[in-house]
Design an enzyme around this catalytic site. Structure first.
Site, PDB file in Angstrom:
ATOM      1  CG  ASP A 118      -2.073  -0.913   0.959  1.00  0.00           C
ATOM      2  OD1 ASP A 118      -2.700  -0.926  -0.047  1.00  0.00           O
ATOM      3  OD2 ASP A 118      -2.378  -1.774   2.040  1.00  0.00           O
ATOM      4  CG  ASP A 178      -8.244  -3.536  -2.518  1.00  0.00           C
ATOM      5  OD1 ASP A 178      -8.675  -4.699  -2.913  1.00  0.00           O
ATOM      6  OD2 ASP A 178      -8.601  -3.258  -1.224  1.00  0.00           O
TER       7      ASP A 178
END
Length: 396
Positions: A118, A178
Site C-alpha cells: 500500500d 485494490d
C-alpha cells in the site's frame, strides 16, 4: 502547474447540480449558503484534529463515539494528509497546507516499509499530492525511494506485486484488486526519474490482473491467489465482500479507478475498455440505489436494508470524471455530478457540531470483521474532495 480552488466555484457547482434529480428519500440541501456553511464547518473540524504522529484518523464509531486512530504503517494513513492538501486547494487557505506538511512528514519512514503493497495509498496520497503542489525535491526523493521499496514485492513468476503477507499458510501469493491503485506511484516514479523499470512493473501487474480478476459480467473478484512457481491461479476468493461470487462495491471502484489511471499512463486500449465495462456494470446494476450511493456489496442478502458505501460512490464518481475525459460518454459525467449532488445532502454530510476530523458518513469498511460498517471513514472524504476538484478542473 499549481491550481487553487475556492468556495465561489463550489457554490456555482452546487447551484448547477441542484437541478439534478435526487434520490426520493434524501433531503437535498439546495440553499447554497447552508451548503457553504456546513462544508466550512466540517473542514474546520478536519483541521482541528490534534497533531499526533501515531494517531492518523481512520474512522469514527458512532456507537462508541470513538475515533479509530492508526500509526503511519496503516494503509489508510496517507488519506488524512491528502485531504488537507486538497482542502488547501478547495479553500485557498494556507492553514490547511501548513497542516498537510506536518502530517505528510510523519509518513516519511514508510518509504522503507517493504511489508506492504500500500505504498501508493500511504505515500503517493500524501507526498505525491504535496510534491504536485510544492515541487519540493525532498518529497520527490521520498516518492522514488517508496517506489523502489514497492518494486521489491514483484514476483517475476506471477508477474504481479504481492498484496498481503498475512494468511501465508493459506494464501501462497494473494493479489487484491485494490493493488491497482498503488500502481500510480510506480508510473509516477518513471515520470519523475526517467527509469522505465517502474513503468514496466506496473504494466505487468496491470496485465496479470486484467487477465485474472474479472468475471464474464465485468465485475471484479477481490482476491486472486497465485502459485509462485508456475504463476497459475490457485483460487479466486473474497476477503471483504459478501461472498466469493459477489460484487463488493468498493472493489468495483478500485477496478474502475485503477484501469482508468493505468490508461492515463499507457494509453493501452484494453485498460480503457475494462474501465468502461466495469463502470457500466456498476452504474447499471439493478441494485444500485437511485441516488448512486451503492450498498456495500451489490449482492448483500438484505438489500435494501444493508449499509451503503459512500466511499465506493466517491471512488467511482471521481474515476468517471477522468474516464469521461477519455470517452466523452455523458453517462459517466452525469453519474459523477449526481453523486456529488447527493453527497451534499444532510443524509451524508456529518452534522456541523460533531467534533471529528471527517466530512461524510455512511461508508463501509471490512464486513469480514464486521468493522467500520456504516461509519465515517477517511478515504470516503479523500475521493469526495478529489471528485470536487476534478469536476472543477473539467469545468475550467
Amino acid at each position: 502547474m499549481k491550481t487553487f480552488y475556492n468556495i465561489s466555484w463550489l457554490l456555482t457547482c452546487f447551484i448547477l447540480l441542484a437541478s439534478c434529480k435526487p434520490h426520493e428519500t434524501k433531503e437535498i440541501i439546495t440553499d447554497t449558503t447552508d451548503i457553504n456553511q456546513l462544508l466550512i464547518a466540517r473542514y474546520n473540524k478536519v483541521l482541528d484534529y490534534p497533531l499526533d504522529s501515531t494517531a492518523f484518523p481512520r474512522s469514527y464509531n458512532p456507537e462508541t463515539k470513538q475515533i479509530l486512530k492508526r500509526p503511519s504503517k496503516d494503509w489508510t494513513s496517507g488519506f488524512y494528509a491528502g485531504n488537507l492538501w486538497m482542502l488547501s486547494d478547495v479553500t485557498g487557505e494556507s492553514r490547511f497546507r501548513e497542516s498537510a506538511q506536518k502530517w505528510t512528514a510523519f509518513i516519511e519512514k514508510e518509504k522503507f516499509n517493504d511489508g506492504t503493497h500500500d505504498m501508493g495509498f500511504k505515500v503517493y496520497n500524501s507526498f505525491g499530492l504535496g510534491y504536485n503542489r510544492t515541487g519540493n525535491e525532498f518529497y520527490k526523493e521520498v516518492l522514488l525511494q517508496s517506489a523502489q521499496t514497492l518494486a521489491t514485492r514483484f514476483n517475476p513468476n506471477v508477474q504481479s506485486i504481492r498484496s498481503w503477507d498475512f494468511k501465508a499458510d493459506h494464501w501462497e501469493f494473494p493479489v487484491i484488486i485494490d493493488n491497482m491503485m498503488n500502481l500510480e506511484l510506480l508510473f509516477e516514479a518513471t515520470r519523475l526519474s526517467g527509469d522505465s523499470t517502474y513503468h514496466h512493473l506496473a504494466v505487468k501487474h496491470a496485465n496479470t490482473t486484467l487477465r485474472n480478476h474479472f468475471r464474464p459480467d465485468d465485475s471484479t473478484v477481490h482476491v486472486v491467489v497465485y502459485d509462485t512457481i508456475n504463476g497459475n491461479v490457485k483460487e479466486r476468493v473474497t476477503h471483504q465482500g459478501y461472498s466469493n461470487e459477489s460484487a463488493w462495491a468498493r472493489g468495483q471502484g478500485w477496478a474502475i479507478y485503477g484501469y482508468t489511471m493505468a490508461y492515463r499512463y499507457t494509453k493501452n486500449g484494453d485498460y480503457l475498455k475494462q474501465a468502461q465495462a466495469t463502470a457500466n456494470f456498476f452504474i447499471n446494476h439493478k441494485n444500485l440505489p437511485a441516488d448512486g450511493i451503492p450498498y456495500w456489496d451489490f449482492d448483500a442478502p438484505n438489500i435494501p436494508d444493508e449499509p451503503r458505501d459512500v466511499s465506493a460512490a466517491a471512488i467511482v464518481a471521481s474515476a468517471l470524471v477522468e474516464l469521461y475525459g477519455y470517452t466523452k460518454n455523458e453517462i459517466y459525467i452525469n453519474y459523477s455530478k449526481k453523486v456529488l449532488n447527493n453527497l451534499k445532502s444532510e443524509e451524508y454530510i456529518l452534522p456541523a457540531d460533531l467534533e471529528i476530523p471527517f466530512i461524510l458518513q455512511h461508508s463501509s469498511g471490512d464486513w469480514s470483521k464486521r468493522s467500520e460498517m456504516d461509519e465515517p471513514i477517511i478515504y470516503g472524504d479523500y475521493y469526495f474532495l478529489e471528485l470536487m476538484l476534478r469536476l472543477q478542473e473539467l469545468d475550467q
